[in-house]
Design a protein around this motif. Structure first.
Motif, PDB file in Angstrom:
ATOM      1  N   UNK A   1       0.895  -0.938   0.169  1.00  0.00           N
ATOM      2  CA  UNK A   1       0.214  -0.099   0.144  1.00  0.00           C
ATOM      3  C   UNK A   1       0.809   1.371   0.270  1.00  0.00           C
ATOM      4  N   UNK A   2       0.303   2.642  -0.573  1.00  0.00           N
ATOM      5  CA  UNK A   2       0.767   3.704  -0.241  1.00  0.00           C
ATOM      6  C   UNK A   2       0.523   4.248   0.619  1.00  0.00           C
ATOM      7  N   UNK A   3       0.328   4.008   1.675  1.00  0.00           N
ATOM      8  CA  UNK A   3      -0.542   4.463   3.299  1.00  0.00           C
ATOM      9  C   UNK A   3      -1.596   3.482   3.473  1.00  0.00           C
ATOM     10  N   UNK A   4      -0.764   3.345   5.361  1.00  0.00           N
ATOM     11  CA  UNK A   4      -2.164   2.941   6.503  1.00  0.00           C
ATOM     12  C   UNK A   4      -2.304   3.800   7.311  1.00  0.00           C
ATOM     13  N   UNK A   5      -3.457   3.759   7.361  1.00  0.00           N
ATOM     14  CA  UNK A   5      -4.036   5.165   8.212  1.00  0.00           C
ATOM     15  C   UNK A   5      -4.658   4.176   9.867  1.00  0.00           C
ATOM     16  N   UNK A   6      -3.564   4.625  10.529  1.00  0.00           N
ATOM     17  CA  UNK A   6      -4.268   3.897  12.253  1.00  0.00           C
ATOM     18  C   UNK A   6      -5.124   4.880  12.772  1.00  0.00           C
ATOM     19  N   UNK A   7      -6.323   3.738  13.554  1.00  0.00           N
ATOM     20  CA  UNK A   7      -7.197   4.350  13.783  1.00  0.00           C
ATOM     21  C   UNK A   7      -8.135   3.350  15.051  1.00  0.00           C
ATOM     22  N   UNK A   8      -8.021   3.496  16.152  1.00  0.00           N
ATOM     23  CA  UNK A   8      -8.761   5.232  16.037  1.00  0.00           C
ATOM     24  C   UNK A   8      -8.090   6.653  17.163  1.00  0.00           C
ATOM     25  N   UNK A   9      -7.343   7.525  16.658  1.00  0.00           N
ATOM     26  CA  UNK A   9      -6.333   8.679  17.728  1.00  0.00           C
ATOM     27  C   UNK A   9      -7.689   8.885  18.454  1.00  0.00           C
ATOM     28  N   UNK A  10      -7.977   9.105  19.266  1.00  0.00           N
ATOM     29  CA  UNK A  10      -8.523   9.916  20.312  1.00  0.00           C
ATOM     30  C   UNK A  10      -7.802  11.543  20.437  1.00  0.00           C
ATOM     31  N   UNK A  11      -8.792  12.331  20.171  1.00  0.00           N
ATOM     32  CA  UNK A  11      -8.199  13.680  20.689  1.00  0.00           C
ATOM     33  C   UNK A  11      -8.501  13.757  22.412  1.00  0.00           C
ATOM     34  N   UNK A  12      -9.588  13.229  23.177  1.00  0.00           N
ATOM     35  CA  UNK A  12      -9.395  13.210  24.601  1.00  0.00           C
ATOM     36  C   UNK A  12      -9.899  11.571  24.535  1.00  0.00           C
ATOM     37  N   UNK A  13      -9.647  11.639  26.439  1.00  0.00           N
ATOM     38  CA  UNK A  13     -10.060  10.228  26.895  1.00  0.00           C
ATOM     39  C   UNK A  13     -11.442   9.915  26.368  1.00  0.00           C
ATOM     40  N   UNK A  14     -12.454  11.260  26.382  1.00  0.00           N
ATOM     41  CA  UNK A  14     -13.922  11.002  26.531  1.00  0.00           C
ATOM     42  C   UNK A  14     -14.041  10.749  25.256  1.00  0.00           C
ATOM     43  N   UNK A  15     -13.084  11.346  23.832  1.00  0.00           N
ATOM     44  CA  UNK A  15     -13.230  11.113  22.455  1.00  0.00           C
ATOM     45  C   UNK A  15     -13.660   9.427  22.378  1.00  0.00           C
ATOM     46  N   UNK A  16     -13.068   8.667  23.265  1.00  0.00           N
ATOM     47  CA  UNK A  16     -12.731   6.853  22.621  1.00  0.00           C
ATOM     48  C   UNK A  16     -13.843   6.297  22.262  1.00  0.00           C
ATOM     49  N   UNK A  17     -14.074   5.337  21.267  1.00  0.00           N
ATOM     50  CA  UNK A  17     -15.682   4.626  21.227  1.00  0.00           C
ATOM     51  C   UNK A  17     -15.663   4.309  22.777  1.00  0.00           C
ATOM     52  N   UNK A  18     -14.293   3.432  23.269  1.00  0.00           N
ATOM     53  CA  UNK A  18     -13.987   2.922  24.420  1.00  0.00           C
ATOM     54  C   UNK A  18     -12.439   2.865  24.721  1.00  0.00           C
ATOM     55  N   UNK A  19     -12.367   2.323  26.903  1.00  0.00           N
ATOM     56  CA  UNK A  19     -11.086   3.271  26.735  1.00  0.00           C
ATOM     57  C   UNK A  19      -9.806   2.884  26.771  1.00  0.00           C
ATOM     58  N   UNK A  20     -10.033   1.171  25.453  1.00  0.00           N
ATOM     59  CA  UNK A  20      -8.999   0.649  25.347  1.00  0.00           C
ATOM     60  C   UNK A  20      -8.314   0.982  23.992  1.00  0.00           C
TER      61      UNK A  20
END
Length: 397
Positions: free
Chosen positions: A50-69
């Motif tokens: 691939x030309x580029x891979x995308x790391x997901x998901x890097x939340x901008x705040x602790x509460x902005x995650x879909x879960x704490x992991x």
């Protein structure tokens, strides 16, 4: 017609080809930090071409995650991200960080922090009511995106992707159904689009022309009363005019109400129900057909919608959805898209592009069964492939 396997510019970054591994949450960060398992997850498609891979998901705040992991961008995360980036760069690929705030999709119980939404609504994910942020809190979210982009640059990322889709926070502000505010962040479409535009501008000001900045934008929420393509096209025009983005990756659907709209193919209702605990498990067992609707799979299934953006905009666009063979990639190039993004096909075969380069007639082995979807809550993998030891497996909580 552009050659999909030739090098191409994405903003200030030169990619070795026009194929991007799309952001799909990996489920391999039990302590919200990079693991060797996560590094291998991204190194494999990089080695596969691939030309580029995308790391997901890097939340901008602790509460902005879909879960704490999930990873959230903080100084402690940078050393691990550097290791990941070095491993991908060693294989010749670039790396992007998907930055965003999950908003109403966040699991407040798991995060031990309130989930934010334009207004109050009950979220079954955390069995909590979301909180309506005031103007000061919204501006703090904008600053958090800029700070996350700064940390991404410090870690060595080549690009950042801003998550403006799937009824995550920014996407929920777009939605006429979810956003009933009457302040500057609601009401008219201009008000509902303000948060996205402010975030894009803040991130661009933070990273300048040193990183590529893209956004994943919903074309259509796929729900009654949600964002439809007519309004999304206008948001696209504004984002293009603002000049803060190097490309748009076009998507659809709602993680809250209609996730299968952006996957298409089989709906793994039983597998999803098995992952969750009661009462959410019971809800999926009883009402799974309403939540996990079925959309027949076909190649390039988002092309008809994305084509309308290609007709309206001049900025680079990334076609997503049903890209599994060289013929479809060539179609995307012929239609005027600058890049294509792949997810499930690369999960099934990380080296798929190497096979395509040797034999353009190669077909993906992915069956679109979508049973990989529920694995994001434990350890993302293709269930048709013998999985490596689950070094970071966990249960949904």
């Amino acid at each position: 017609m552009k050659d999909v396997f030739a090098s191409a510019k994405l903003g200030p970054v030169t990619l070795r080809n026009r194929v991007i591994k799309a952001a799909t949450f990996e489920g391999r960060t039990p302590d919200a930090l990079v693991t060797d398992d996560l590094i291998e997850y991204h190194r494999a498609p990089a080695a596969g071409g691939v030309g580029m891979t995308t790391v997901a998901y890097c939340a901008v705040t602790p509460g902005g995650r879909t879960d704490r992991h999930q990873i959230w961008m903080r100084p402690q995360a940078v050393p691990g991200l550097k290791r990941l980036i070095d491993a991908v760069h060693a294989e010749g690929a670039a790396v992007s960080a998907q930055l965003g705030h999950a908003g109403p999709v966040a699991n407040a119980a798991s995060n031990r922090a309130p989930a934010l939404a334009p207004g109050k609504l009950f979220s079954p994910l955390g069995m909590r009511t979301t909180r309506r942020p005031d103007t000061a809190e919204i501006r703090a979210v904008v600053r958090a995106h800029a700070e996350a982009a700064r940390l991404a640059e410090a870690a060595g990322f080549d690009a950042v992707e801003l998550h403006f889709g799937h009824n995550y926070l920014v996407s929920s502000f777009f939605s006429p159904l979810l956003n009933r505010r009457r302040d500057q962040y609601g009401g008219s479409l201009a008000g509902r689009a303000r948060l996205a535009r402010e975030i894009a501008q803040a991130v661009r000001e933070e990273v300048g022309d040193r990183l590529a900045v893209t956004a994943k934008l919903n074309m259509d929420d796929g729900i009654a009363g949600g964002l439809r393509i007519e309004e999304s096209l206008q948001i696209g025009r504004w984002l293009e005019d603002d000049g803060a983005l190097d490309a748009l990756e076009l998507t659809v659907g709602s993680s809250l109400f209609n996730p299968m709209y952006y996957f298409h193919g089989d709906a793994p209702r039983f597998e999803f129900a098995r992952v969750f605990r009661p009462p959410l498990r019971w809800g999926l067992q009883l009402g799974g057909r309403a939540f996990l609707r079925e959309y027949p799979y076909r190649e390039a299934y988002l092309l008809d919608l994305a084509r309308q953006f290609r007709h309206e905009l001049t900025m680079p666009l990334i076609l997503l959805g049903g890209i599994t063979n060289k013929q479809t990639m060539d179609l995307a190039m012929d239609e005027g898209f600058e890049f294509v993004a792949m997810a499930r096909a690369l999960l099934r075969q990380p080296d798929l592009l190497l096979h395509m380069r040797r034999d353009p007639a190669t077909r993906s082995l992915c069956t679109h069964c979508n049973k990989c979807m529920p694995t994001i809550f434990e350890r993302t993998n293709c269930v048709l492939t013998a999985a490596a030891p689950a070094t970071s497996a966990r249960c949904r909580s």
